[in-house]
Scaffold this active site. Structure first.
Site, PDB file in Angstrom:
ATOM      1  N   SER A 284      26.722  -3.803  22.396  1.00  0.00           N
ATOM      2  CA  SER A 284      26.044  -4.045  20.632  1.00  0.00           C
ATOM      3  C   SER A 284      25.624  -4.586  20.070  1.00  0.00           C
ATOM      4  CB  SER A 284      27.997  -3.607  20.071  1.00  0.00           C
ATOM      5  OG  SER A 284      27.718  -3.921  18.670  1.00  0.00           O
ATOM      6  N   GLY A 285      24.745  -3.838  19.231  1.00  0.00           N
ATOM      7  CA  GLY A 285      23.524  -4.279  18.519  1.00  0.00           C
ATOM      8  C   GLY A 285      22.409  -4.298  19.680  1.00  0.00           C
TER       9      GLY A 285
ATOM     10  N   THR B   3      21.954   2.601  19.058  1.00  0.00           N
ATOM     11  CA  THR B   3      21.827   3.930  18.376  1.00  0.00           C
ATOM     12  C   THR B   3      20.520   3.816  17.719  1.00  0.00           C
ATOM     13  OG1 THR B   3      23.911   3.608  17.782  1.00  0.00           O
ATOM     14  CG2 THR B   3      23.097   4.909  16.053  1.00  0.00           C
TER      15      THR B   3
ATOM     16  N   ASN C 160      26.477  -6.283  14.260  1.00  0.00           N
ATOM     17  CA  ASN C 160      25.397  -5.398  14.061  1.00  0.00           C
ATOM     18  C   ASN C 160      26.398  -4.814  12.995  1.00  0.00           C
ATOM     19  OD1 ASN C 160      23.859  -3.159  14.660  1.00  0.00           O
ATOM     20  ND2 ASN C 160      24.383  -2.184  15.934  1.00  0.00           N
TER      21      ASN C 160
ATOM     22  N   SER D 117      27.144  -1.151  13.374  1.00  0.00           N
ATOM     23  CA  SER D 117      27.589  -0.863  15.372  1.00  0.00           C
ATOM     24  C   SER D 117      28.076   0.759  14.728  1.00  0.00           C
ATOM     25  CB  SER D 117      28.000  -1.951  14.798  1.00  0.00           C
ATOM     26  OG  SER D 117      29.373  -1.444  16.671  1.00  0.00           O
ATOM     27  N   SER D 118      28.414   1.277  15.750  1.00  0.00           N
ATOM     28  CA  SER D 118      28.789   2.771  15.797  1.00  0.00           C
ATOM     29  C   SER D 118      30.220   2.412  16.535  1.00  0.00           C
ATOM     30  CB  SER D 118      27.234   3.745  16.422  1.00  0.00           C
ATOM     31  OG  SER D 118      26.261   3.467  16.940  1.00  0.00           O
TER      32      SER D 118
ATOM     33  N   GLY E 288      28.838  -0.229  23.390  1.00  0.00           N
ATOM     34  CA  GLY E 288      27.588  -0.543  24.439  1.00  0.00           C
ATOM     35  C   GLY E 288      29.101  -1.835  24.924  1.00  0.00           C
TER      36      GLY E 288
ATOM     37  N   GLU F 165      31.755  -4.640  25.905  1.00  0.00           N
ATOM     38  CA  GLU F 165      31.957  -5.342  24.925  1.00  0.00           C
ATOM     39  C   GLU F 165      32.959  -6.757  24.972  1.00  0.00           C
ATOM     40  OE1 GLU F 165      33.727  -3.675  22.038  1.00  0.00           O
ATOM     41  OE2 GLU F 165      31.982  -2.867  20.465  1.00  0.00           O
TER      42      GLU F 165
HETATM   43  N1  ADP Z   1      13.021  -0.986  17.708  1.00  0.00           N
HETATM   44  C1  ADP Z   1      13.703  -1.442  16.912  1.00  0.00           C
HETATM   45  N2  ADP Z   1      13.195  -1.966  15.731  1.00  0.00           N
HETATM   46  C2  ADP Z   1      13.515  -2.436  14.869  1.00  0.00           C
HETATM   47  N3  ADP Z   1      15.155  -3.004  14.777  1.00  0.00           N
HETATM   48  C3  ADP Z   1      15.830  -2.571  15.634  1.00  0.00           C
HETATM   49  C4  ADP Z   1      15.004  -1.664  16.880  1.00  0.00           C
HETATM   50  N4  ADP Z   1      16.794  -1.380  17.460  1.00  0.00           N
HETATM   51  C5  ADP Z   1      17.809  -2.101  17.070  1.00  0.00           C
HETATM   52  N5  ADP Z   1      17.323  -2.904  15.085  1.00  0.00           N
HETATM   53  C6  ADP Z   1      17.857  -3.215  15.242  1.00  0.00           C
HETATM   54  O1  ADP Z   1      19.021  -3.997  15.877  1.00  0.00           O
HETATM   55  C7  ADP Z   1      20.132  -3.639  14.681  1.00  0.00           C
HETATM   56  C8  ADP Z   1      21.405  -2.638  16.032  1.00  0.00           C
HETATM   57  O2  ADP Z   1      20.928  -1.653  16.886  1.00  0.00           O
HETATM   58  P1  ADP Z   1      22.217  -0.281  17.298  1.00  0.00           P
HETATM   59  O3  ADP Z   1      20.877   0.853  17.287  1.00  0.00           O
HETATM   60  O4  ADP Z   1      22.665  -0.051  16.011  1.00  0.00           O
HETATM   61  O5  ADP Z   1      22.308  -1.093  18.461  1.00  0.00           O
HETATM   62  P2  ADP Z   1      23.295  -0.690  19.179  1.00  0.00           P
HETATM   63  O6  ADP Z   1      23.337   0.914  18.618  1.00  0.00           O
HETATM   64  O7  ADP Z   1      23.032  -0.663  20.276  1.00  0.00           O
HETATM   65  O8  ADP Z   1      25.068  -1.484  18.771  1.00  0.00           O
HETATM   66  C9  ADP Z   1      19.414  -2.403  13.904  1.00  0.00           C
HETATM   67  O9  ADP Z   1      20.351  -2.023  12.411  1.00  0.00           O
HETATM   68  C10 ADP Z   1      18.441  -2.790  13.331  1.00  0.00           C
HETATM   69  O10 ADP Z   1      18.337  -3.777  12.629  1.00  0.00           O
HETATM   70 MG    MG Z   2      25.261   2.013  17.653  1.00  0.00          MG
END
Ligand code: ADP
Ligand code: MG
Length: 1022
Positions: A110-111, A115, A160, A163-164, A378, A380
């Site tokens: 997660s994070g 996404t 996060n 977070s989804s 992811g 956890e």
């Molecule tokens: N390629 C990227 N460039 C800039 N920031 C990113 C990038 N990927 C993730 N982040 C930062 O990380 C945070 C968490 O990403 P996210 O995709 O929501 O994580 P996950 O879905 O894996 O839990 C996002 O809100 C963003 O601020």
């Molecule tokens: Mg996500």
């Protein structure tokens, strides 16, 4: 290493190595430091072959611009810096060009950026596919589904901020041209417990905060909500005013939600919030409830308050046709309320996904290509892990299994199948853990279901005991009981918990709550109450509340449903070509530029990246069946180009051995050729590109040559035709010319021959030598004639000059020419004369005919013009009057003298006129001839009607003119010509004829004198 030589610089010209396969030496340490170094230089993407590792930068990097998309759109996977766009391009292009369904699996904690990665992939695909109007609409709808689902399904967690809280798998469907047609979204297990409770510092789903912050006052009033979050029980004690409400409404409008649907959606959301505000007092009676909130809810959903109140506070059990109503305790009441809120929310979320799918679904039944993007929560590990974490981690376990199966196991098995020499690489196969959880014959999930359905009292303890009994000796299972069986004391493991050794670490799950969450039961009374509501959306969410459909059968458990949907998902993924994006979280603080070694190391370890690299390195980066390989590269070798007749395998071998590739780079399997390093492949691709250019040049060359040749030939043919015609024409002319010349020569020659014969025969005198040769003559003639032409004498009639003939033989011709010229000149002169002049000239001519050579006076009279009127008669007014009455024309007016008939004396001058017709004039005009000249004129008179008067003898100074004119008139009227008499003639004077003799008078004699003697008369003229 050797195979680095000649590698494409852009793969290597990055920090560290862009592809971990190239890492040397390979160890966990070097892998980690490579990732770290790259991360600190903002190179967040690294490959392992075609797997992308992405380290979350936690800051905006300038690498997602439209230009970047453009670059990766046409680039070679191996020629560009590692980027998520490269894998998206790879997947999209092989979907479009090779017709292979693709899936993009995004995994990570997660994070870690899953996404975000999925959004990048979607936006890339949207950017590169074409831009027609309906395509744009589909793309917009697909992209806009994201913010809607994020608002309802994402929440801030400790790890996060966005977070989804649900798993999402989205199939994007394309037509054969690679244009998007639509899509289908599947959602997995929303973390619905968050609706009623969340850890401190975390938040509820975004939508609640967005709604409160962004809704207008009237809307809030209509939804009966307070703007301050702290007024609402489920939202915790902060008031974060989240933005995004307007964007959410826009997105829903674009997807195709109607105003009414949006309103209903918001109303149901409000009901969930309001449920949290509902207080149940100690006495679980109606009166004990917060009547105000209850009324609000019931107004919102169109339901009688008493129904809802009863449903919340009591429970009806049906047994043997008897209804038993029992009152609920406060705790039970709250449990029921929360269950209702969770249920409403999760059903609402499902409805949302279904509704979006309705909009983006593809209707036409044509054959489609599919690209799936999986963004699932992811792995956890929390302080206190419950049923949700168990399910989530199970899901991740399954994804890891796919990864292992497809990249490690499958790959090694392929070498085996293909008969390639291969030393197996050991890796951890997690199917044992998957079995532990999901096995149909007694996995944890099955045991849980059994426990839920079992009659009698069930609790966490009984469930745990069951697990202990089944897995006491399982190497991936731990509990107090199993530990103590192994004589281990582990205080970190509470007695209500069990521990599973996941591929990514050990997780301790608290068995409490598993049963309830798995059963996921909603009191039937509540469902029925919801079904009775007038609110159409809410009512449609609870079809199980319909009493007619009520069944006593238990609905499937949450675990069961999840397992089923995961298995469908797995089947779906297996059928597609997988592309991996493995997200790594560099630190726990969501901070940019921080790289926590230990955190990354553990992820690297459980993701099996090292094994991945090893297999990749020991193995072959690239493989392809012989036929397509031959097709693609056969143009590189003269053995296989342009034609290869043998088998594909032999062709590929002949081809590659011709290309000077080190033998260890290649392996020939039964059906496929294997290429060890990406550089070789890249090298091949590069050579192919150059060769294609060469071939294109050859084609161009040949074509241009052909075009020029045909053009030339056409021109040549035309030229030949033209010159043939021209030559023909020229020759014809020449021939005519020659023919004429020949005839001429013949003529002359024949003439000459004949003349010679005649001369020899003596018939002709010798011709002047100049005539013997016609050829020497002609220039002289030419000169003569041209000379004449250029020097003609003047055109004056009186001028009779003419150049002399230059040669004697031309004398006659010259004379002839002179005459002709003179005649011509005269004619020209005559032609330009006026009518009077012409008449005068004729008169003169007539005079000449009459008198020339006969009368001495004639000579001097020639240059003097005939005047006709010598007395000015025409000017006389009397005459003019007379003339008007007279018929005839005045011929002559003059003064004359008359010879007296009786005595021959000459009278004085008196005027006389001659008029036409001249009735009294005689038919014969006699004029004494030559030497008897003078002014005499004899006009013999006819014996007229008035008796014979005899002839008249007149004396006139203008005798020539008088006689000529009379002669003319006579000739005209009587056709009688005048005769010029000799010197001696006879005339008639009054019946007697007199003989007249004209004699020359003596000298000094001034005027004519007549002497009559009887019948003779002598005329003396001067
Ligand atoms: N390629 C990227 N460039 C800039 N920031 C990113 C990038 N990927 C993730 N982040 C930062 O990380 C945070 C968490 O990403 P996210 O995709 O929501 O994580 P996950 O879905 O894996 O839990 C996002 O809100 C963003 O601020
Ligand atoms: Mg996500």
């Amino acid at each position: 290493p050797r195979w680095l030589e000649g590698a494409n610089p852009s793969v290597l010209a990055t920090v560290g190595v862009g592809d971990l396969v190239l890492l040397d030496p390979l160890s966990e340490e070097s892998l980690l430091s490579n990732l770290r170094e790259r991360f600190l230089h903002k190179e967040i993407y690294t490959y392992i072959g075609n797997v992308v590792i992405s380290v979350n930068p936690y800051r905006q990097l300038p690498i997602y611009s439209a230009e970047m998309v453009e670059q990766y759109c046409n680039g070679n996977f191996y020629a560009m810096k590692p980027h998520i766009y490269a894998i998206a391009e790879d997947a999209y292009s092989s979907l479009r060009d090779r017709n292979r369904d693709q899936c993009i699996l995004i995994t990570g904690e997660s994070g870690a950026g899953k996404t975000e990665a999925s959004k990048l992939v979607m936006s890339y695909v949207a950017a590169v596919c074409s831009k027609g109007a309906d395509v744009t609409k589909v793309k917009e709808q697909l992209l806009q589904s994201n913010p809607v689902l994020e608002a309802f399904g994402n929440a801030k967690t400790i790890r996060n901020n966005n977070s989804s809280r649900f798993g999402k798998y989205m199939d994007v469907e394309f037509d054969f041209k690679g244009e998007p047609l639509g899509g289908l979204i599947s959602n997995y297990l929303l973390e619905k417990s968050r609706v009623v409770w969340h850890v401190k510092n975390e938040r509820n789903f975004h939508i609640f905060y967005q709604l409160l912050a962004g809704a207008s006052d009237p809307l809030l009033k209509r939804l009966k909500l307070q703007r301050d979050c702290r007024h609402h029980g489920y939202l915790g004690d902060e008031n974060p005013r989240l933005p995004g409400m307007d964007d959410l409404l826009d997105a829903m409008r674009i997807i195709g939600f109607s105003e009414a649907e949006v309103m209903q959606l918001l109303e149901v959301t409000a009901v969930v919030l309001k449920l949290g505000d509902l207080q149940l007092s100690g006495q679980f009676q109606a009166s004990g409830m917060d009547a105000c909130v209850l009324r609000d809810i019931c107004e919102l959903i169109g339901l009688q308050e008493s129904i809802l109140e009863q449903a919340l506070c009591s429970r009806t059990v049906e047994a043997k046709q008897e209804k038993v109503v029992t009152a609920l305790s406060v705790a039970q009441g709250y449990f029921g309320r929360d269950a209702l809120a969770k249920n409403i929310y999760s059903r609402l979320f499902d409805w949302l996904v279904t509704r979006i799918n309705e909009s983006i679904q593809v209707t036409a039944g044509e054959r489609r290509k599919v690209m799936g993007v999986l963004d699932i929560y992811g792995f956890e590990i929390f302080q206190d892990n419950s049923f949700e974490q168990f399910i989530i981690n199970y899901c991740n376990e399954k994804l890891q299994q796919i990864f292992i199966l497809m990249t490690l196991k499958e790959e090694q098995e392929e070498y085996f199948r293909e008969g390639i020499k291969w030393t197996p690489v050991t890796f951890f196969d997690n199917s044992i853990i998957c079995d532990l959880i999901e096995s149909g014959k007694g996995g944890i999930l099955v045991l849980l279901d059994e426990e839920c359905l079992r009659p009698g009292t069930v609790s966490a303890a009984t469930f745990l005991a069951k697990l202990d009994q089944a897995f006491g000796s399982h190497e991936h299972y731990e509990s107090r009981k199993s530990q103590s069986d192994r004589h281990i004391t582990d205080t970190s493991l509470p007695s209500t918990c069990f521990r599973v050794h996941h591929y990514a670490g050990k997780v301790t799950y608290n068995a409490t709550g598993f049963i309830e969450k798995n059963t996921d039961r909603l009191y039937r009374g509540l469902a029925q109450a919801m079904w009775q509501a007038k609110h159409t959306l809410l009512r449609s969410l609870f079809p199980d509340g319909d009493p007619k459909k009520a069944s006593l059968k238990m609905p499937p458990t949450a675990g069961f449903q999840f397992k089923a949907s995961i298995n469908t998902l797995m089947k779906n993924l297996y059928s597609k070509n997988p592309n991996y994006i493995r997200c790594i979280k560099p630190n726990e603080n969501q901070a940019p530029g921080q790289f926590t070694d230990e955190l990354v190391r553990s992820q690297v370890r459980y993701l099996g990246l090292l094994e991945n690299v090893r297999v990749r390195r020991a193995g072959y980066a690239y493989r392809q069946p012989y036929q397509p390989c031959l097709e693609r590269y056969r143009l590189l070798s003269t053995h296989t180009w342009p034609r290869w007749t043998g088998t594909a395998r032999d062709g590929v071998q002949a081809l590659l051995s011709d290309l000077d590739i080190p033998p260890e780079e290649l392996a020939y399997g039964h059906t496929k050729v294997f290429i060890r390093t990406p550089q070789t492949l890249f090298n091949l691709e590069e050579r192919r590109r150059r060769r294609v250019e060469e071939l294109a040049t050859v084609i161009q060359k040949t074509y241009r040559g052909w075009r020029c040749r045909t053009q030339y030939q056409l021109m040549r043919k035309s030229q030949i035709l033209i010159s043939a015609w021209f030559r023909g024409h020229a020759q014809k002319k020449r021939y005519q010319h020659m023919k004429r010349a020949a005839l001429l020569i013949q003529t002359y020659a024949r003439g000459w021959k004949v003349r010679r014969a005649l001369v020899r025969g003596g018939a002709l005198p010798l011709l002047p030598p100049v005539l013997h040769s016609p050829f020497s003559l002609s220039p002289k003639l030419q000169k003569f004639f041209l000379g004449l032409k250029n020097n003609l004498p003047p055109l004056t009639v009186s001028d009779r000059s003419w150049p002399p003939a230059p040669y004697r033989f031309l004398t006659n011709a010259n004379q002839e020419l002179k005459t002709i010229f003179y005649h011509w000149k005269c004619k020209k002169y005559r032609d330009q004369l006026s009518l009077e002049k012409r008449a005068a000239m004729q008169t003169k001519l007539c005079a000449s005919e009459l008198f020339k050579g006969k009368k001495t006076r004639y000579g001097p009279s020639v240059p003097e013009p005939f005047q006709g009127d010598y007395v000015g008669l025409q000017k006389n007014p009397k005459y003019q009057k007379l003339q008007a009455a007279a018929r005839g024309k005045l011929v002559l007016a003059d003064t004359v003298r008359k010879v007296n008939q009786a005595n021959g004396k000459v009278s004085a001058w008196r005027p006389c006129r001659l008029h036409t017709p001249i009735p009294e004039l005689p038919g014969v005009l006699a004029v004494p001839a030559q030497d008897a000249d003078g002014t005499w004129c004899l006009l013999p008179q006819q014996t007229g009607t008035g008796g014979a008067k005899g002839d008249v003898l007149l004396v006139s100074d203008h005798v020539i003119e008088v006689v000529t004119r009379v002669h003319q008139v006579l000739l005209e009227t009587t056709q009688q010509a005048t005769t010029i008499h000799p010197r001696r003639f006879s005339t008639q004077f009054k019946k007697s004829s007199i003989a007249v003799t004209v004699v020359q008078g003596p000298k000094g004699h001034l005027e004519p004198v007549c002497k009559k003697k009887g019948k003779k008369m002598e005329v003396l003229v001067c």
